[in-house]
Design an enzyme around this catalytic site. Structure first.
Site, mmCIF file in Angstrom:
data_model
loop_
_atom_site.group_PDB
_atom_site.id
_atom_site.type_symbol
_atom_site.label_atom_id
_atom_site.label_comp_id
_atom_site.label_asym_id
_atom_site.label_seq_id
_atom_site.Cartn_x
_atom_site.Cartn_y
_atom_site.Cartn_z
ATOM 1 N N CYS A 12 69.929 41.085 -49.148
ATOM 2 C CA CYS A 12 71.021 42.065 -49.114
ATOM 3 C C CYS A 12 71.345 42.432 -47.666
ATOM 4 O O CYS A 12 70.448 42.702 -46.865
ATOM 5 C CB CYS A 12 70.613 43.304 -49.903
ATOM 6 S SG CYS A 12 71.665 44.736 -49.649
ATOM 7 N N CYS A 39 69.966 45.906 -46.775
ATOM 8 C CA CYS A 39 68.508 45.915 -46.627
ATOM 9 C C CYS A 39 68.092 45.255 -45.320
ATOM 10 O O CYS A 39 67.186 45.728 -44.621
ATOM 11 C CB CYS A 39 67.857 45.205 -47.809
ATOM 12 S SG CYS A 39 68.187 45.977 -49.416
#
Length: 407
Positions: free
Chosen positions: A256, A259
């Site tokens: 992600c 992230c």
């Protein structure tokens, strides 16, 4: 490290830097003028280090060789026009904006001096070490600029650290009463979907004490294998903070973009955490080897742990996993969209492999059985624990350790 040094003048110093212990990027970025002179760095080397440190803070290292080859120092580069940066240095327009934005979210250093001080700048380089000392001294002000909110409240507020943390008792076995933090969350989908509730109290220490975890990577050092080939046996989580406090960044999905950006931002402060005696761990709830390889060490150079039973993630949710849906929790959530745009400014790659609905967060755990000092919950997709809060809590843990040693 190799990506940071590039093909410029610092490459010839790489063997000596490694030999003297400047073997990772955070360490190299805090080298002071005295150490530079001891290493025999020329003004060209110092200018190159300054440029690359600035680019690294803004995730623009792909321009390192070209900017260094221009022969200009950083203040001179920052004085160039947008047109010159685009035409002469072939910098993309979006990257130009980030390069010239000295208050960028990815930046960690104060703005360089103005063009009028170029001569002084060349003769007296402001080292990252002085910036680092400034970062630490600012923590002693006692003012915690909090972005947190008490769950269930409808307003944000500045949360004084003295109020939110119990007064420390310098005794063996003391258990911290720490902070539970989360960014505000609003109803989404035109008010049809309510934000997920979160607990108002810290996860009990017992919920994280005996978690079985497995180390997937070590802390990265130059020259080591890009991924651990021999699997390490599972271990009890409390072994990790038995001697030193630790931060556990619970990653929702390592591919992600949000992230990865959060991990990059946190690990870029490794030199500060090292000075405070704080360990850094990233925790994954899913093991996909290609994803671990893409994530480490490019975005996170520290130890990566695998929590097969997802107990760290359950602890964040009060015993159950916090989950969000892509449409209601992301597409129709303005805060999540803003988080995504913030992550895009760091220009990291992304993919959509793996499970991405289990929300993550962050724990700061004190040494031994002293307990959880701080717990941040990813309420909206892409929420980050504010770095000033994280560093402040870690500083207080260090103060407690120092006071304890006096008794």
């Amino acid at each position: 490290m190799e990506e940071f040094v590039g093909s410029g003048s610092l490459k010839e110093l790489l063997p000596r830097l490694i030999e003297e212990g400047w073997d990772d990027v955070p360490a190299l970025k805090i080298i002071n003028s005295e150490d530079m002179d001891e290493m025999g760095m020329s003004q060209q080397h110092k200018d190159a280090l300054e440029i690359r440190s600035y680019l690294h803070d803004r995730a623009l290292l792909q321009y390192g060789d070209k900017l260094e080859a221009s022969g200009k120092c950083l203040p001179e580069l920052l004085s160039l026009s947008v047109a010159d940066l685009s035409s002469q240095l072939e910098m993309k327009r979006g990257h130009v904006a980030r390069f010239l934005d000295r208050t960028s979210a990815c930046a960690t250093d104060p703005p360089p001096v103005s063009h009028s001080s170029l001569t002084t700048r060349r003769n007296t380089m402001v080292s990252s070490n002085s910036i680092y000392r400034k970062d630490l001294s600012s923590l002693n002000s006692g003012k915690l600029k909090s972005m947190t909110r008490t769950p269930g409240s409808n307003r944000s507020y500045n949360l004084p650290l003295e109020q939110s943390m119990a007064s420390f008792k310098i005794k063996e076995g003391h258990v911290f009463k720490g902070i539970v933090a989360a960014i505000p969350a609003d109803p989404t989908a035109c008010g049809c979907v309510q934000p997920p509730p979160i607990l108002k109290i810290l996860a009990p220490y017992s919920t994280i004490e005996n978690i079985s975890v497995q180390k997937l990577t070590p802390e990265y050092k130059i020259g080591m294998e890009q991924l651990v080939k021999t699997k390490t046996p599972p271990m009890k989580s409390s072994e990790l903070w038995r001697e030193k406090p630790a931060i556990f960044l619970c990653i929702r999905r390592p591919g992600c973009i949000m992230c990865r950006a959060e991990a990059h931002q946190l690990y870029s402060k490794k030199s500060i955490f090292d000075a405070l005696g704080i360990q850094l761990y990233a925790v994954l709830h899913e093991q996909i080897e290609t994803e671990v390889k893409d994530f480490w060490p490019r975005y996170w150079g520290g130890v990566v742990l695998f929590d097969r039973s997802k107990e760290f993630f359950k602890a964040l949710g009060g015993g159950k996993l916090l989950k969000g849906k892509f449409i209601s929790g992301f597409l129709f959530n303005p805060r999540a969209i803003a988080n995504y745009k913030r992550a895009k400014t760091i220009a990291v790659d992304q993919n959509f492999k793996g499970e991405g609905e289990i929300k993550g967060g962050l724990f700061i755990v004190g040494r031994g059985k002293s307990g959880i000092a701080y717990q941040f919950i990813e309420r909206n997709f892409g929420d980050w624990a504010p770095l000033d809060e994280v560093i402040e809590i870690c500083t207080r843990l260090q103060v407690v350790k120092l006071i304890s040693s006096l008794f």
